[in-house]
Design a protein around this motif. Structure first.
Motif, mmCIF file in Angstrom:
data_model
loop_
_atom_site.group_PDB
_atom_site.id
_atom_site.type_symbol
_atom_site.label_atom_id
_atom_site.label_comp_id
_atom_site.label_asym_id
_atom_site.label_seq_id
_atom_site.Cartn_x
_atom_site.Cartn_y
_atom_site.Cartn_z
ATOM 1 N N ARG A 198 4.785 14.009 -0.919
ATOM 2 C CA ARG A 198 4.674 15.034 -2.143
ATOM 3 C C ARG A 198 4.324 13.921 -3.289
ATOM 4 N N PHE A 199 3.388 14.751 -4.006
ATOM 5 C CA PHE A 199 2.550 13.737 -5.233
ATOM 6 C C PHE A 199 3.580 13.737 -5.993
ATOM 7 N N LYS A 200 4.349 15.024 -6.569
ATOM 8 C CA LYS A 200 5.093 14.927 -7.867
ATOM 9 C C LYS A 200 6.357 14.227 -7.678
ATOM 10 N N PRO A 201 7.389 14.175 -6.651
ATOM 11 C CA PRO A 201 8.279 13.256 -6.686
ATOM 12 C C PRO A 201 7.791 11.706 -6.818
ATOM 13 N N PHE A 202 6.773 11.256 -6.057
ATOM 14 C CA PHE A 202 6.246 9.862 -6.053
ATOM 15 C C PHE A 202 5.790 9.548 -7.417
ATOM 16 N N VAL A 203 4.938 10.486 -8.408
ATOM 17 C CA VAL A 203 4.671 10.108 -9.556
ATOM 18 C C VAL A 203 5.736 10.100 -10.661
ATOM 19 N N GLU A 204 6.686 11.000 -10.392
ATOM 20 C CA GLU A 204 7.710 11.162 -11.462
ATOM 21 C C GLU A 204 8.923 10.050 -11.111
ATOM 22 N N ASP A 205 9.135 9.871 -9.874
ATOM 23 C CA ASP A 205 10.583 9.148 -9.452
ATOM 24 C C ASP A 205 10.134 7.666 -9.271
ATOM 25 N N LEU A 206 9.210 7.563 -8.405
ATOM 26 C CA LEU A 206 8.912 5.992 -7.816
ATOM 27 C C LEU A 206 7.753 5.183 -8.835
ATOM 28 N N LEU A 243 0.695 -1.299 0.029
ATOM 29 C CA LEU A 243 0.227 0.002 -0.081
ATOM 30 C C LEU A 243 1.012 1.223 -0.017
ATOM 31 N N HIS A 244 0.534 2.069 -1.073
ATOM 32 C CA HIS A 244 1.263 3.386 -0.906
ATOM 33 C C HIS A 244 0.342 4.577 -0.834
ATOM 34 N N LEU A 245 0.556 5.124 0.340
ATOM 35 C CA LEU A 245 -0.563 6.533 0.622
ATOM 36 C C LEU A 245 0.238 7.553 0.084
ATOM 37 N N ILE A 246 -0.540 8.273 -0.810
ATOM 38 C CA ILE A 246 -0.026 9.607 -1.402
ATOM 39 C C ILE A 246 -0.868 10.666 -1.044
ATOM 40 N N ASN A 247 -0.086 11.825 -1.273
ATOM 41 C CA ASN A 247 -0.714 13.143 -1.286
ATOM 42 C C ASN A 247 -1.353 13.618 -2.619
ATOM 43 N N SER A 248 -2.148 14.689 -2.539
ATOM 44 C CA SER A 248 -2.863 14.995 -3.743
ATOM 45 C C SER A 248 -3.650 16.527 -3.433
ATOM 46 N N LEU A 249 -3.796 17.273 -4.381
ATOM 47 C CA LEU A 249 -4.388 18.482 -3.871
ATOM 48 C C LEU A 249 -5.483 18.550 -2.897
#
Ligand code: SAM
Length: 233
Positions: A149-157, A102-108
């Motif tokens: 942080r949404f962007k580093p998760f989506v871009e890097d992981l 499970l990955h809990l992520i941020n979003s606006l």
């Protein structure tokens, strides 16, 4: 299933059970000396414990651990952090359905205060996951990680997680229906109560997720999660 950790075993290999778990054995299951109890070592094997002694203070069980836990679903769930009450229920469901990660992520549209909840304390996460494991007769805790942080998760992981898997973004709208699982495994992204904003949808799609729908009804996050998990069982 009564779950225990290895450190709870005595030097004689016996397991002593007290407090809430003892209450459960006595009041819910009416166990007596000589009965067996289904038990499992957290992250280990399962089997049964023979009740050697039991009173209102403590029960002593002799464990026999001869079964492997069931396989996990080949499924990674990426979830915009929900409100604490919902998070507790989803943590139980994640363990119960056998989600692998499970990955809990941020979003606006994730409220900032949600990141301060005590539910995110690792011990509390573990407590709710254990409840789901006990329910479904599993012993293995799925890893849970938080990405504030949404962007580093989506871009890097995310690109690494997506690679080689069917990767789906559940988003209400006129999109193809959610497919069944495939042998290669599935990554599933579910949004916050207010939904992902168009920028986030575009970033998730650019990372390799295919947008799918569950039909015209807008489901609460936890209902969306459990119905999607049901499809992917
Ligand atoms: N107003 C939001 C919107 O239109 O995106 C609703 C968000 S819904 C309450 C929360 C999350 O559950 C969504 O981001 C999505 O991941 C999932 N979800 C709920 N209903 C869905 C549906 N019919 N199809 C696909 N996903 C759905």
């Amino acid at each position: 299933l009564l779950l225990f950790s290895r450190s709870e075993l005595g030097s004689d290999g016996l397991l002593s059970v007290d407090d809430g778990r003892l209450q459960h054995l006595l009041e819910v299951h009416g166990k007596e000396v000589g009965d067996t109890v289904r038990i499992g070592e957290i992250n280990g094997r399962m089997g049964h414990g023979k009740v050697l002694s039991i009173n209102t203070e403590v029960a002593v069980l002799e464990p026999t651990l001869d079964q492997l836990p069931p396989a996990k679903l080949p499924l990674i769930l990426v979830l915009a952090l929900p409100r604490p009450k919902m998070l507790r229920r989803i943590l139980r469901a994640v363990a119960e359905f056998g989600v692998a990660e499970l990955h809990l992520i941020n979003s606006l549209r994730v409220e900032k205060s949600f990141w301060q909840t005590p539910v995110l304390d690792p011990d509390t996460i573990r407590e709710y996951l254990l409840q789901g494991l006990e329910q479904s007769r599993d012993t293995v805790l799925p890893p849970v990680s938080c990405h504030r942080r949404f962007k580093p998760f989506v871009e890097d992981l995310l690109p690494d997680l997506v690679r080689g898997r069917q990767s789906l973004l559940a988003h209400p709208g006129n999109y193809p229906p959610c497919p069944r699982s495939t042998d290669s495994g599935t990554l599933l992204v579910v949004g916050p109560e207010g939904g992902f904003i168009p920028y986030e949808v575009a970033k998730l799609e650019a990372a390799g997720c295919k947008t799918v729908s569950l039909g015209p009804r807008i489901l609460r996050v936890e209902n969306a999660v459990t119905s999607l998990l049901g499809r992917l069982l």
